[in-house]
Design a protein around this motif. Structure first.
Motif, short mmCIF file in Angstrom:
data_model
loop_
_atom_site.label_atom_id
_atom_site.label_comp_id
_atom_site.label_asym_id
_atom_site.label_seq_id
_atom_site.Cartn_x
_atom_site.Cartn_y
_atom_site.Cartn_z
N ARG A 136 108.66 -1.52 -59.74
CA ARG A 136 107.27 -1.06 -59.78
C ARG A 136 106.40 -1.84 -58.79
O ARG A 136 105.35 -2.36 -59.14
N GLN A 190 98.95 -0.25 -72.53
CA GLN A 190 97.87 0.56 -71.97
C GLN A 190 97.82 1.95 -72.59
O GLN A 190 98.84 2.59 -72.81
N LEU A 206 100.59 6.00 -49.12
CA LEU A 206 101.18 5.62 -50.40
C LEU A 206 100.19 4.76 -51.19
O LEU A 206 99.99 4.93 -52.39
N GLU A 265 103.18 1.77 -73.97
CA GLU A 265 102.06 2.53 -73.42
C GLU A 265 101.90 3.85 -74.16
O GLU A 265 102.87 4.50 -74.52
N LEU A 308 104.75 7.35 -61.74
CA LEU A 308 106.07 6.77 -62.01
C LEU A 308 107.18 7.81 -61.90
O LEU A 308 108.35 7.50 -62.02
N TYR A 366 98.46 5.71 -54.83
CA TYR A 366 98.47 4.83 -55.99
C TYR A 366 97.07 4.40 -56.43
O TYR A 366 96.90 3.88 -57.52
N ARG A 426 107.09 -0.77 -68.81
CA ARG A 426 107.39 0.57 -68.30
C ARG A 426 106.76 0.81 -66.94
O ARG A 426 107.38 1.29 -66.01
N SER A 427 105.46 0.51 -66.80
CA SER A 427 104.78 0.84 -65.54
C SER A 427 104.48 -0.38 -64.70
O SER A 427 103.97 -0.25 -63.61
N GLU A 433 104.54 -1.08 -56.33
CA GLU A 433 103.20 -0.62 -55.94
C GLU A 433 102.12 -1.27 -56.78
O GLU A 433 101.06 -1.62 -56.28
N ASP A 487 92.37 0.75 -71.70
CA ASP A 487 92.33 2.15 -72.11
C ASP A 487 92.82 2.39 -73.54
O ASP A 487 93.27 3.47 -73.88
N LEU A 523 94.72 8.09 -66.99
CA LEU A 523 95.97 7.61 -67.58
C LEU A 523 97.12 8.55 -67.23
O LEU A 523 98.22 8.11 -66.89
N ASP A 561 100.44 7.93 -65.02
CA ASP A 561 101.75 8.23 -65.56
C ASP A 561 102.65 8.98 -64.58
O ASP A 561 103.82 8.64 -64.43
N ARG A 613 99.31 -3.55 -54.93
CA ARG A 613 97.90 -3.16 -55.05
C ARG A 613 97.07 -4.31 -55.58
O ARG A 613 95.96 -4.56 -55.13
#
Lengths: 383, 579
Positions: free
Chosen positions: A56, A311, B248, A345, B422, B252, A19-20, A58, A295, B415, B419, A62
């Protein structure tokens, strides 16, 4: 020599875990899969690395920024296919180069052999070849690739790792690399097939457990956190900074635990377990053969076996994951696979929940005392 | 409010200086220049961005040099007004950050004595004054000049025929980086991170004599020892990597920086200070002012303590009666107005606390205690991760006063922030990008959240935006509502929900398109608004954070849609070190 790592795809068959983050960023033994690929390249002295990102992106960028290697990043705007991803990297390529999927493990020795060849692919034997591109080989030369066939002619599959010369770009007519290979073969080019020593892919979520236990064999033991003197440790155990392991906890390696976790007292962690950052395992909980991402909180008196937790899952006391096998349909394909639970998640479960051969989507909430089996869609409330 | 950098050692100075200036560009970017000690003093200066003009500087030789990136205060941005400035003979070159208040008087005197001025800057007087005192000993000449200057300065001086840099600071920041056989100087530590982790924060009034591999620091004419501090920031944090913009990247990074700040906790002395306070006053400017207001909205009802929030720049004009704890909130720790206000509070014997992101910055020296936020270096001019890290620090104070009632909410907030990253906001972006005006409204703590959302929108996308308390819209601004004026409303469950919903209906009645932020699953709200952006249904404290992050994304993507220079908006600099 240059290398292009493809890390733009989502890996939709691994949902709900993607998902993320894309598949390449899923952690196994507490490191994203793509890091193992980069390591294998660096070990071979290949430092000129281009990573194609998309889904995704980013998250990936990162992470790559934090690595020591100077990695060039290019963006594939729409995830159309592997050949399209390769085209996105075209402007950065000036030399013979390797192409590797960012979401498969490959050992450094195999790379050492393919980097000596111009126009070659790494192949491997797989017991379920119909999930891959099946390769027909004659005298070490690729004759044909059949993408995901119903009936596979052989058990030899393409690993998606290629060695190319610059002129490959003129063969990229469609959006998939295997089509380009077919075009090259048709025009009389010789593509050598080189067997890979150790290649691991995770196609479905439960495959992550296998990949995880394979990667745990390579961890460097080391204790950075605060470990109570009464803790019993055996085998390779790695514990991150800021993690507290309470009294009378038993840990049998290979096990890796991230940073800032809180574990125990009186918790048992058996072999083949990865635990991310900031995870809480409350007292009298038993964990074996599982991949727990960051987490996550698991309440006391739980028994977690053969489970993948995404997560931020919060599971109350007396949670059980019960490995069993039933028929599960993922991506139009029905299969029977034995595992306990795969949770997306932010799954929340009230006390006394039992997961039995269950894939629960992101943000699923489960009421008290339920036994859940099979696939549960994202955001469902089970009352 | 400029950035300065100096290098002396064994490398070619020019690339080091150019690289350093790029890291300091957030402090100002209308012109830049460097000077090196080659066969003579060699100078290159240029209007515009460093990346556009760096090629021209490549020819400068020498392993001793100084550089400057400018945000104009005295004299318009031009090649002539760009630093470094030289004396009449061109044997001495100076870069300067700060303001010389008595420069007009000094300039008249110097012109009377036959000096010729080439620029309109205050800095040039320093070069000419040093020239008058220079007889081969640069340190002595600088020492003789400094007492004549009134105002704030951080200066670096070089002279022909001597491998030496003299550095001095008073009320403007200056940091030394200690390498192997090389010494660096810069306005802050970001340019140093690539070369060394050992830094010295100079004190006001310090003069440092730098040579390759050697440095001596003087204070009031006496050699002094300053502690070497180790910096744990890494240079990767200051790189943009594959991100389109620093902003950006920093958006993030927020889950991480929020978590780190919460995890770092509050040390005992600060805890005692907070617990003993019977009144809290916060002083802040810009984005920090908004976080301070959010603190007020949270702390007053939740902990029952009176909180006042003062704008740093207005503080000195009315000087409120001060009691209780005074907290200065500043990302850079160098905001001149905030520091001046803090000094005033100290003069009245109030206990003072600084909340800042910069270890060793000026504000940490003025305040009694410091609560460091762990945002890491923030390069984008628009504050994003420093904003959430400030909220982390301030929410911890609320939590402390409430005896840990929000431990759970705060430790899981990262968290929820992860979330909302996104969250797809492209529909709202399309609406904002074609609007001339956008209103941001909210009630309670979401009022300052709206103000911050509006600030982000106007500073990077140049779309005119205003943040209003939802109830205030009726008292005037309603007249501006048209079908082309989108309203961004934050409407989450709680005591404000009902009135907020009826406010939204009133706006809809004026045909204004409404973009609403509400909790996921609020179908009633989703039906009455044009665009509904869900945020997770969590604790109020966490909603404040997630709503803010969505508004940052909205501003960022709107700016991108309008093709603005997100990291370097026109006319702005990150840290405002002039009043």
């Amino acid at each position: 020599m240059q290398a292009v790592i493809l890390a733009a795809g989502e890996g939709s068959r691994l949902r709900p875990l993607t998902r993320s983050k894309p598949k390449a960023m899923l952690p196994v033994a507490n490191r994203p899969i793509i890091e193992y690929v980069i390591d294998a390249l660096l070990e071979n002295g290949i430092r000129d690395i281009v990573v194609v990102v998309g889904y995704r992106k980013e998250e990936v960028i990162r992470h790559l920024n934090r690595l020591d290697a100077p990695i060039q990043i290019v963006v594939q705007e729409r995830q159309l296919g592997t050949a399209d991803a390769l085209r996105a990297a075209e402007s950065e390529i000036t030399d013979d180069f390797l192409v590797l999927p960012g979401d498969n493990y490959i050992d450094a020795g195999s790379i050492a052999r393919i980097k000596e060849e111009r126009n070659a692919m790494l192949v491997a034997e797989h017991q379920n070849p119909s999930n891959f591109g099946v390769v027909v080989i004659k005298n070490g030369i690729v004759r044909e690739i059949v993408e995901k066939p119903e009936d596979a002619p052989t058990f030899t599959v393409s690993t998606g790792i290629y060695s190319f010369t610059l002129d490959v770009f003129s063969y990229l007519q469609t959006n998939e690399i295997p089509d380009a290979i077919a075009a090259m073969i048709a025009s009389g080019r010789r593509i050598r097939a080189i067997p890979a020593d150790d290649w691991q892919d995770a196609v479905y979520p439960w495959d992550l457990l296998k990949l995880n236990s394979r990667m745990l064999r390579g961890i460097k033991p080391g204790i950075a956190g605060e470990v109570d003197a009464s803790v019993i440790r055996r085998g390779a155990v790695r514990i991150g900074t800021g993690t507290t392991i309470g009294p009378n906890t038993v840990i049998y390696g290979p096990v890796t635990i991230g940073s800032n976790c809180n574990i125990g007292p009186n918790t048992v962690i058996m072999p083949d377990v990865s635990i991310g950052d900031r995870v809480v395992l409350e007292p009298f909980t038993y964990v074996a053969d599982s991949l727990i991402m960051s987490d996550v909180t698991v309440g006391s008196h739980s028994r977690i076996v053969s489970a993948v937790f995404g997560q931020g899952c919060i599971l109350a006391d007396h949670t059980t994951t019960y490995p069993s096998a039933s028929l599960i349909e993922v991506g139009d394909r029905i299969q029977r696979e034995e595992f306990g639970a795969v949770l997306g998640e932010g799954v929340r479960a009230a006390p006394f929940t039992t997961f039995k051969n269950c894939i629960a989507g992101n943000g699923v909430t489960i009421g008290k005392g339920k036994t859940v089996i099979g696939i549960i869609e994202d955001g469902t409330r089970v009352m | 409010m400029c950035g300065i950098v100096g290098y002396i050692g064994r490398r070619e100075a020019t690339p080091v200086l150019i690289q350093g200036l790029k890291r300091l560009e957030y402090r100002g970017y209308d012109s830049f220049g460097i000077a090196t000690v080659g066969s003579a003093i060699e100078i290159y200066k240029k209007t515009g961005r460093i990346s556009d003009g760096e090629a021209g500087a490549a020819g400068l030789a020498g392993s001793t040099g100084i550089g400057h990136t400018r945000w104009a205060t005295h004299g318009e941005p031009s090649d002539l007004n760009a630093h470094p400035h030289t004396d009449c003979s061109g044997r001495i070159a100076v870069v300067h950050n700060g303001v010389i208040e008595n420069y007009a008087e000094l300039k008249r005197q110097l012109e009377g004595r036959g000096h010729t001025f080439r620029s309109e800057t205050d800095t040039e007087v320093i070069a000419h004054l040093i020239e008058e005192h220079y007889g081969g000993d640069l340190l002595a000449a600088v020492n003789a000049t400094l007492p004549l200057l009134r105002g704030s300065y951080a200066v670096l001086v070089i002279a022909e025929d001597t491998q030496q840099i003299v550095a001095a600071r008073d009320a403007s920041p200056l940091v030394l980086g200690i390498g192997d056989a090389e010494v660096f100087a810069a306005s802050d530590m970001t340019p140093l991170l690539e070369y060394t982790e050992r830094v010295i924060f100079l004190e006001d009034g310090d003069v440092a004599d730098l040579a390759p591999g050697r440095y001596t620091i003087y204070h009031d004419g006496l050699a002094v020892e300053r502690p070497i501090e180790l910096i744990n920031w890494c240079v990767e944090d200051t790189r943009k990597g594959g991100f389109a913009h620093y902003m950006l990247k920093e958006i993030y990074e927020q889950p991480q920086s929020f978590y780190e700040t919460i995890r770092a906790g509050i040390d005992e002395r600060v805890q005692r200070m907070v617990m003993e306070a019977d009144e809290i006053t916060l002083v802040a400017c810009g984005t920090s002012y908004h976080t301070a207001l959010i603190f007020k909205y949270l702390a007053e009802p939740l902990c029952g303590i009176p909180v006042r929030v003062e704008m740093g720049s207005e503080f000195k004009y009315f000087t409120p009666p001060l009691r209780g704890l005074v907290i200065a909130v500043s990302q850079s720790g160098e905001t001149a107005d905030t520091i001046a206000a803090l000094k005033m509070a100290k003069a009245r014997n109030c206990p003072t606390l600084a909340i800042t992101n910069m270890q060793g910055s000026t504000v940490t020296r003025v305040a009694d205690e410091t609560l460091l936020m762990r945002a890491g270096p923030e390069i984008g001019v628009a504050a994003t991760k420093s904003y959430t890290a400030q909220l982390a620090a301030l929410m911890q104070i609320v939590n402390l006063r409430c005896e840990g009632a929000f431990d759970d909410a705060l430790s899981h907030a990262h968290l929820a922030i992860g979330d909302v990253l996104l969250q797809d906001v492209h529909e709202a972006v399309a609406l904002c990008a074609k609007a001339e005006h956008v209103f941001f409204v909210g009630r309670g703590p979401f009022y300052p959240v709206s103000m911050e959302g509006a600030l982000k929108m106007k500073e990077i996308s140049y779309v005119h935006a205003e943040g209003y308390a939802a109830g205030e819209l009726k008292h005037g601004p309603f007249a501006l509502l048209t079908p082309e004026t989108p309203v961004v409303a934050v409407c989450t469950p709680g005591p404000t929900y009902g009135v907020m919903a009826s406010n939204i209906k009133e706006m809809k009645a004026r045909k204004a398109p409404v973009i609403a932020l509400g909790v996921a699953g609020d179908t009633e709200l989703a039906e009455i608004v044009d665009i509904f952006i869900p945020i997770p249904n969590t604790h109020l404290l966490v909603q404040v954070l997630t709503a803010s992050v969505v508004l940052q994304l909205l501003a960022y993507h709107t700016a991108c849609a309008l093709q603005r220079d997100v990291d370097k908006p026109r006319n702005l600099a990150k840290s405002v070190t002039v009043e």
